[in-house]
Scaffold this motif. Structure first.
Motif, short mmCIF file in Angstrom:
data_model
loop_
_atom_site.label_atom_id
_atom_site.label_comp_id
_atom_site.label_asym_id
_atom_site.label_seq_id
_atom_site.Cartn_x
_atom_site.Cartn_y
_atom_site.Cartn_z
N THR A 177 41.43 30.75 41.80
CA THR A 177 40.75 30.97 43.08
C THR A 177 41.55 31.92 43.94
O THR A 177 41.00 32.82 44.58
N PHE A 178 42.87 31.75 43.92
CA PHE A 178 43.74 32.64 44.68
C PHE A 178 43.59 34.08 44.19
O PHE A 178 43.52 35.02 44.99
N GLU A 179 43.51 34.26 42.87
CA GLU A 179 43.30 35.60 42.31
C GLU A 179 41.96 36.17 42.77
O GLU A 179 41.86 37.37 43.08
N ASN A 180 40.93 35.34 42.79
CA ASN A 180 39.63 35.80 43.29
C ASN A 180 39.71 36.20 44.76
O ASN A 180 39.14 37.22 45.16
N TYR A 181 40.42 35.41 45.56
CA TYR A 181 40.58 35.75 46.98
C TYR A 181 41.33 37.07 47.14
O TYR A 181 41.00 37.87 48.01
N LYS A 182 42.34 37.29 46.30
CA LYS A 182 43.06 38.57 46.38
C LYS A 182 42.11 39.74 46.09
O LYS A 182 42.21 40.79 46.71
N ARG A 183 41.23 39.53 45.13
CA ARG A 183 40.27 40.58 44.77
C ARG A 183 39.26 40.81 45.90
O ARG A 183 38.91 41.94 46.21
#
Length: 154
Positions: free
Chosen positions: A41-47
């Motif tokens: 989810t954190f990776e998605n938020y970064k994107r």
């Protein structure tokens, strides 16, 4: 009532804290854990959220540059002035300055070169041999090779 996303409740309100964690050297997996957000989810938020990428970049870049400068300084050695103050018998202050040298550190040099010039300084070098190898012992029997070895040792 719609459920709020963790972006709105856990991440967005903590962008300054995220920047501080990154500046102090926290890795992204730990930042996500601190925020109670799954790594994916954190990776998605970064994107999806440029403000998160910016907070991470603003935290990491100055710290990385400072460490890089310190590593380089340690690798090549440096001088510094040591200032000592001594109170004399009359109550006056005597200041002495001594220039000291810190020798270059070979471990820092190796680390720097292996990372910055890995094409030349990595532990494993890729060497390609082309053409035919001239082996003067090709075709000799085991007995003949043993005889040659014995002759060489005598």
């Amino acid at each position: 009532m719609a459920k709020q996303s963790k972006w709105d409740t856990n991440v967005k309100p903590n962008l300054e804290l995220i920047e501080a964690w990154a500046r102090r050297g926290a890795i992204e997996a730990d930042i996500a854990k601190n925020l109670n957000v799954a790594r994916s989810t954190f990776e998605n938020y970064k994107r999806d959220y440029p403000e998160l990428r910016e907070a991470l970049r603003n935290g990491k870049e100055p710290a990385d540059l400072q460490v890089e400068a310190a590593l380089f300084k340690r690798a090549v050695g440096y001088e510094y002035d040591e200032v000592k103050e001594k109170v004399d018998a009359d109550g006056g202050v005597e200041v002495t300055t001594t220039t000291k040298q810190v020798a270059p550190d070979t471990t820092a040099q190796i680390f720097w070169l292996k990372n910055r010039r890995s094409d030349l300084w990595r532990d494993k070098q890729d060497v390609e041999v082309s053409g035919e190898v001239n082996n003067p012992f090709e075709g000799l029997t085991t007995e003949e090779l043993k005889a040659l070895a014995k002759e060489a040792n005598d």
